[in-house]
Motif scaffolding. Structure first.
Motif, PDB file in Angstrom:
ATOM      1  N   ARG A 139       0.841  -1.205   0.000  1.00 22.35           N
ATOM      2  CA  ARG A 139       0.000   0.000   0.000  1.00 22.35           C
ATOM      3  C   ARG A 139       0.874   1.252   0.000  1.00 22.35           C
ATOM      4  NH1 ARG A 139      -5.284  -0.527   1.943  1.00 22.35           N
ATOM      5  NH2 ARG A 139      -5.385   1.703   1.447  1.00 22.35           N
ATOM      6  N   TYR A 140       1.926   1.247   0.788  1.00 21.76           N
ATOM      7  CA  TYR A 140       2.862   2.378   0.798  1.00 21.76           C
ATOM      8  C   TYR A 140       3.382   2.636  -0.619  1.00 21.76           C
ATOM      9  CZ  TYR A 140       3.728   2.677   5.934  1.00 21.76           C
ATOM     10  OH  TYR A 140       3.634   2.864   7.291  1.00 21.76           O
ATOM     11  N   VAL A 141       3.833   1.562  -1.265  1.00 19.54           N
ATOM     12  CA  VAL A 141       4.439   1.694  -2.593  1.00 19.54           C
ATOM     13  C   VAL A 141       3.447   2.298  -3.585  1.00 19.54           C
ATOM     14  CG1 VAL A 141       5.349   0.387  -4.567  1.00 19.54           C
ATOM     15  CG2 VAL A 141       6.151  -0.116  -2.247  1.00 19.54           C
ATOM     16  N   LYS A 142       2.213   1.852  -3.543  1.00 23.03           N
ATOM     17  CA  LYS A 142       1.207   2.381  -4.466  1.00 23.03           C
ATOM     18  C   LYS A 142       0.919   3.857  -4.196  1.00 23.03           C
ATOM     19  CE  LYS A 142      -0.847  -2.174  -5.128  1.00 23.03           C
ATOM     20  NZ  LYS A 142      -1.981  -3.084  -4.822  1.00 23.03           N
ATOM     21  N   THR A 143       0.874   4.242  -2.930  1.00 24.63           N
ATOM     22  CA  THR A 143       0.655   5.643  -2.570  1.00 24.63           C
ATOM     23  C   THR A 143       1.824   6.504  -3.021  1.00 24.63           C
ATOM     24  OG1 THR A 143      -0.718   5.071  -0.663  1.00 24.63           O
ATOM     25  CG2 THR A 143       0.345   7.223  -0.620  1.00 24.63           C
ATOM     26  N   LEU A 144       3.046   6.039  -2.779  1.00 26.60           N
ATOM     27  CA  LEU A 144       4.235   6.789  -3.188  1.00 26.60           C
ATOM     28  C   LEU A 144       4.320   6.913  -4.703  1.00 26.60           C
ATOM     29  CD1 LEU A 144       6.804   5.176  -0.724  1.00 26.60           C
ATOM     30  CD2 LEU A 144       5.862   7.488  -0.579  1.00 26.60           C
ATOM     31  N   THR A 145       4.013   5.831  -5.396  1.00 30.60           N
ATOM     32  CA  THR A 145       4.079   5.845  -6.855  1.00 30.60           C
ATOM     33  C   THR A 145       3.092   6.851  -7.434  1.00 30.60           C
ATOM     34  OG1 THR A 145       4.709   3.507  -6.873  1.00 30.60           O
ATOM     35  CG2 THR A 145       3.905   4.427  -8.935  1.00 30.60           C
ATOM     36  N   ALA A 146       1.876   6.858  -6.929  1.00 34.86           N
ATOM     37  CA  ALA A 146       0.863   7.802  -7.424  1.00 34.86           C
ATOM     38  C   ALA A 146       1.312   9.241  -7.208  1.00 34.86           C
ATOM     39  CB  ALA A 146      -0.470   7.539  -6.730  1.00 34.86           C
ATOM     40  N   ALA A 147       1.910   9.523  -6.050  1.00 30.92           N
ATOM     41  CA  ALA A 147       2.359  10.884  -5.762  1.00 30.92           C
ATOM     42  C   ALA A 147       3.506  11.297  -6.675  1.00 30.92           C
ATOM     43  CB  ALA A 147       2.784  10.983  -4.301  1.00 30.92           C
ATOM     44  N   LEU A 162       4.787  13.623 -14.354  1.00 36.40           N
ATOM     45  CA  LEU A 162       3.936  12.869 -15.276  1.00 36.40           C
ATOM     46  C   LEU A 162       4.719  12.318 -16.457  1.00 36.40           C
ATOM     47  CD1 LEU A 162       0.971  12.041 -15.583  1.00 36.40           C
ATOM     48  CD2 LEU A 162       0.613  14.107 -16.959  1.00 36.40           C
ATOM     49  N   ASP A 163       5.714  13.045 -16.928  1.00 39.99           N
ATOM     50  CA  ASP A 163       6.489  12.580 -18.078  1.00 39.99           C
ATOM     51  C   ASP A 163       7.283  11.310 -17.781  1.00 39.99           C
ATOM     52  OD1 ASP A 163       5.535  14.673 -19.544  1.00 39.99           O
ATOM     53  OD2 ASP A 163       7.341  15.909 -19.383  1.00 39.99           O
ATOM     54  N   ASP A 164       7.502  11.019 -16.499  1.00 37.26           N
ATOM     55  CA  ASP A 164       8.278   9.838 -16.112  1.00 37.26           C
ATOM     56  C   ASP A 164       7.395   8.692 -15.652  1.00 37.26           C
ATOM     57  OD1 ASP A 164      11.034  10.886 -16.386  1.00 37.26           O
ATOM     58  OD2 ASP A 164      10.410  12.282 -14.813  1.00 37.26           O
ATOM     59  N   GLN A 165       6.098   8.759 -15.913  1.00 44.35           N
ATOM     60  CA  GLN A 165       5.182   7.782 -15.340  1.00 44.35           C
ATOM     61  C   GLN A 165       5.478   6.350 -15.786  1.00 44.35           C
ATOM     62  OE1 GLN A 165       1.031   7.723 -16.630  1.00 44.35           O
ATOM     63  NE2 GLN A 165       1.503   9.311 -18.144  1.00 44.35           N
ATOM     64  N   GLN A 166       5.907   6.151 -17.023  1.00 46.60           N
ATOM     65  CA  GLN A 166       6.180   4.788 -17.488  1.00 46.60           C
ATOM     66  C   GLN A 166       7.319   4.147 -16.703  1.00 46.60           C
ATOM     67  OE1 GLN A 166       6.729   4.493 -21.726  1.00 46.60           O
ATOM     68  NE2 GLN A 166       7.055   2.279 -21.679  1.00 46.60           N
ATOM     69  N   ALA A 167       8.402   4.900 -16.524  1.00 44.94           N
ATOM     70  CA  ALA A 167       9.536   4.373 -15.769  1.00 44.94           C
ATOM     71  C   ALA A 167       9.177   4.167 -14.298  1.00 44.94           C
ATOM     72  CB  ALA A 167      10.725   5.326 -15.891  1.00 44.94           C
TER      73      ALA A 167
END
Length: 288
Positions: A128-136, A142-147
């Motif tokens: 859950r932490y990882v998903k929250t951090l990733t979304a933030a 936004l340009d780095d979202q794929q990586a």
């Protein structure tokens, strides 16, 4: 004129391809900093207020910490009452960036009325932490979202594999054989997730000293329930646990990493290493 045109045309692609500087991130303590670094990679430049082998419960912010926070674009904290010093540090620093609570959406376990902040001791919670951090991070870059998504997915896969392996290993023991003593009550989420009973004389924070009666009750419980494993923690004075082990007639099974990573040359320099070290030490001490 021709030479001038060649110089300009050669310079333009370099300007177009220049990557933006890394996102400046400050994490409240070393475990969070490592999670952010694992997800963000070169997209982030991360520093930690409370460093390796240091105790966030008794942390006192310094003027240098306030200056570092003032320059940050993102500050990440655990929440659940873990950083009691947070409000005054943010106020003193004049921080104007984004403040993210990594534990948002997690239903905490409680001791009495207080939430237990140590949710990173359950790999399911860490996902859950990882998903929250990733979304933030994606929201800010936004340009780095794929990586960022690729790194997060790979990390989630490692967490899931480690979680499954630990459950399989502990399944060889009956619940009555899974009792462990630690310095303070930092492993409740581990216990709930993996069916291990953790006993401690000290509460969720290291701020207060345990009473003599609490220590005596714990020693009696160790003898009565034939507890197999007693551990010191990297952030705590080992003398209390050594005394409890001696009077309880059990040996100290080693060192667990509760609220902080080890230094870079230690056995818990990353969160994955921390959890693997703790799981191995606990399972070995329990005889499985």
């Amino acid at each position: 004129m021709r030479r001038r045109g060649l110089i300009l045309s050669a310079a333009l692609p370099a300007l177009a391809l220049a990557a933006p500087p890394p996102l400046r991130v400050v994490a409240s303590f070393s475990i969070l900093a490592d999670l952010i670094r694992a997800i963000g990679g070169p997209v982030v430049a991360v520093s930690s207020l409370v460093g390796p082998d240091a105790d966030a419960h008794v942390y006192q912010p310094s003027p240098a910490d306030a200056r570092r926070l003032a320059d940050a674009q993102l500050m990440v904290v655990n929440g659940l009452g873990f950083e009691g010093w947070l409000d005054r540090l943010v106020q003193a620093s004049g921080f104007r960036g984004t403040l993210l609570t990594a534990s948002v959406g997690i239903q905490p376990r409680r001791l009495g009325r207080e939430p237990d902040p140590h949710a990173w001791q359950d790999l399911g919670m860490v996902q859950r932490y990882v998903k929250t951090l990733t979304a933030a991070l994606i929201d800010m870059r936004l340009d780095d979202q794929q990586a960022l998504r690729a790194r997060a997915d790979a990390y989630l896969g490692q967490l899931q594999s480690m979680d499954a392996a630990l459950r399989k290993r502990l399944d060889r023991l009956s619940r009555e054989q899974r009792r462990v003593v630690t310095s303070h009550d930092a492993f409740g989420y581990f216990g709930d997730a993996y069916g291990v009973d953790f006993l401690s004389a000290q509460g969720m924070s290291t701020n207060s000293e345990p009473s003599a009666s609490a220590v005596a009750r714990l020693i009696q419980q160790i003898r009565r329930q034939q507890v197999r494993a007693v551990f010191v923690e990297n952030i705590s004075d080992p003398r209390l646990i050594e005394r409890i082990a001696r009077e309880g007639g059990v040996r100290v099974g080693g060192r667990l990493y509760s609220d902080a990573l080890s230094g870079p040359s230690g056995p818990a320099a990353t969160f994955l290493q921390l959890f693997a070290h703790n799981a191995e030490a606990i399972c070995t001490a329990l005889g499985v």
